[in-house]
Design an enzyme around this catalytic site. Sequence first.
Site, PDB file in Angstrom:
ATOM      1  N   HIS A 110      33.937  28.952  61.601  1.00 45.02           N
ATOM      2  CA  HIS A 110      34.684  29.628  60.525  1.00 45.02           C
ATOM      3  C   HIS A 110      36.180  29.343  60.650  1.00 45.02           C
ATOM      4  CE1 HIS A 110      31.143  32.484  60.994  1.00 45.02           C
ATOM      5  NE2 HIS A 110      31.073  32.175  59.710  1.00 45.02           N
ATOM      6  N   ASP A 132      25.426  24.705  56.504  1.00 47.58           N
ATOM      7  CA  ASP A 132      24.501  25.224  55.486  1.00 47.58           C
ATOM      8  C   ASP A 132      24.463  24.225  54.337  1.00 47.58           C
ATOM      9  OD1 ASP A 132      23.802  27.954  56.576  1.00 47.58           O
ATOM     10  OD2 ASP A 132      25.978  28.069  56.590  1.00 47.58           O
ATOM     11  N   GLN A 154      22.891  25.229  51.032  1.00 47.95           N
ATOM     12  CA  GLN A 154      23.741  26.231  50.373  1.00 47.95           C
ATOM     13  C   GLN A 154      24.880  25.535  49.607  1.00 47.95           C
ATOM     14  OE1 GLN A 154      25.141  30.132  52.044  1.00 47.95           O
ATOM     15  NE2 GLN A 154      26.890  28.926  52.699  1.00 47.95           N
ATOM     16  N   MET A 166      27.445  25.553  65.848  1.00 45.58           N
ATOM     17  CA  MET A 166      27.892  26.954  65.958  1.00 45.58           C
ATOM     18  C   MET A 166      27.306  27.788  64.828  1.00 45.58           C
ATOM     19  SD  MET A 166      31.708  26.980  67.394  1.00 45.58           S
ATOM     20  CE  MET A 166      32.073  26.071  68.887  1.00 45.58           C
ATOM     21  N   SER A 167      26.893  28.998  65.164  1.00 46.32           N
ATOM     22  CA  SER A 167      26.301  29.911  64.193  1.00 46.32           C
ATOM     23  C   SER A 167      26.474  31.331  64.714  1.00 46.32           C
ATOM     24  CB  SER A 167      24.801  29.607  64.060  1.00 46.32           C
ATOM     25  OG  SER A 167      24.135  30.691  63.444  1.00 46.32           O
TER      26      SER A 167
HETATM   27  O1  PAF Z   1      27.464  31.007  54.526  1.00 43.09           O
HETATM   28  C1  PAF Z   1      27.633  32.245  54.521  1.00 43.09           C
HETATM   29  O2  PAF Z   1      28.185  32.839  55.451  1.00 43.09           O
HETATM   30  C2  PAF Z   1      27.138  33.053  53.337  1.00 43.09           C
HETATM   31  O3  PAF Z   1      25.949  32.532  52.834  1.00 43.09           O
HETATM   32  C3  PAF Z   1      28.198  33.186  52.216  1.00 43.09           C
HETATM   33  C4  PAF Z   1      28.544  31.843  51.603  1.00 43.09           C
HETATM   34  C5  PAF Z   1      29.451  33.834  52.779  1.00 43.09           C
HETATM   35  C6  PAF Z   1      27.657  34.080  51.102  1.00 43.09           C
HETATM   36  O4  PAF Z   1      27.339  35.347  51.569  1.00 43.09           O
END
Ligand code: PAF
Length: 283
Positions: free
Chosen positions: A35, A148, A151, A182-183
Amino acid sequence: MITTIKDLRRWSRQQHDSQKQIALVPTMGALHDGHLSLVKTANQYSDTVLVSIFVNPIQFGVNEDFHQYPRSLENDLRLLQTVGSPEVFAPDVAEMYSAGFDVSVHVGGVSQPFEGKIRPTHFDGVATVVLKLFLASGADIAFFGQKDFQQVCVVRKMVTDLNVPVEIVVCPIIREPDGLAMSSRNRYLSKTQRSQAIVLSQSLMLAEKMITCDNIRDAETVREKIRSKIETAPDMKIDYIAIADPKTLHELTTINSDAIILLAAKIGTTRLIDNLLITTTMS
Ligand code: PAF
């Protein structure tokens, strides 16, 4: 820290009135270096970075880990101070989903295979919350991790088809020194599980070597190699191993163009995903 949509809109108007571009990093908190790397990249694009921290209930299935999902707001805020102290939007569930909330954003096509098969309501929940975050924040640009991958495909498709004026930037997967992606869910792993989890990234490295060095193009052969590597970890249960076109997510039988290798597996009750984009130009 902003906690209401009304205050977020006010903040967003102020930024735009001062000609600032808003760079959004959507997260569910429990922040890690992956992040923080998104925030660092966002800092390079804009002076006005917003990090949303919201564990989104509607993207969890009924038997999934919504209640157990790690929440560590104080620590998250402290970590964000190390990457330029972006503005934070951390609403509660009632703020995002008022009583009677009854809208769902459904993206077809790319949301259907792989994660979509195993978690049928997941991407509707993701698309819905991401669109709400885009609308409430007035984001100009948003940052997502390649970790992801599916996603990202879903968010891109939503943005394209609904003409959402937000640019999407995808940032590389950040890995632990031994290769594990990392997760936030890695913190669920016991010591034994953690040591077994590295087979995922190791299997991707093997596959990359097969394709790019040994010139093996048959997807099934590569998948079998990945499978046998993952199965060396006795507690790892494979959900899927897919080799697909990175744009359409259609599965490939022959790898003669760019390909995305997508993996998902469970170890104990923890579900892990990883992927690798193969972009080597094929002869
Ligand atoms: O990847 C994530 O942490 C979540 O899927 C997101 C994009 C914040 C949506 O809740």
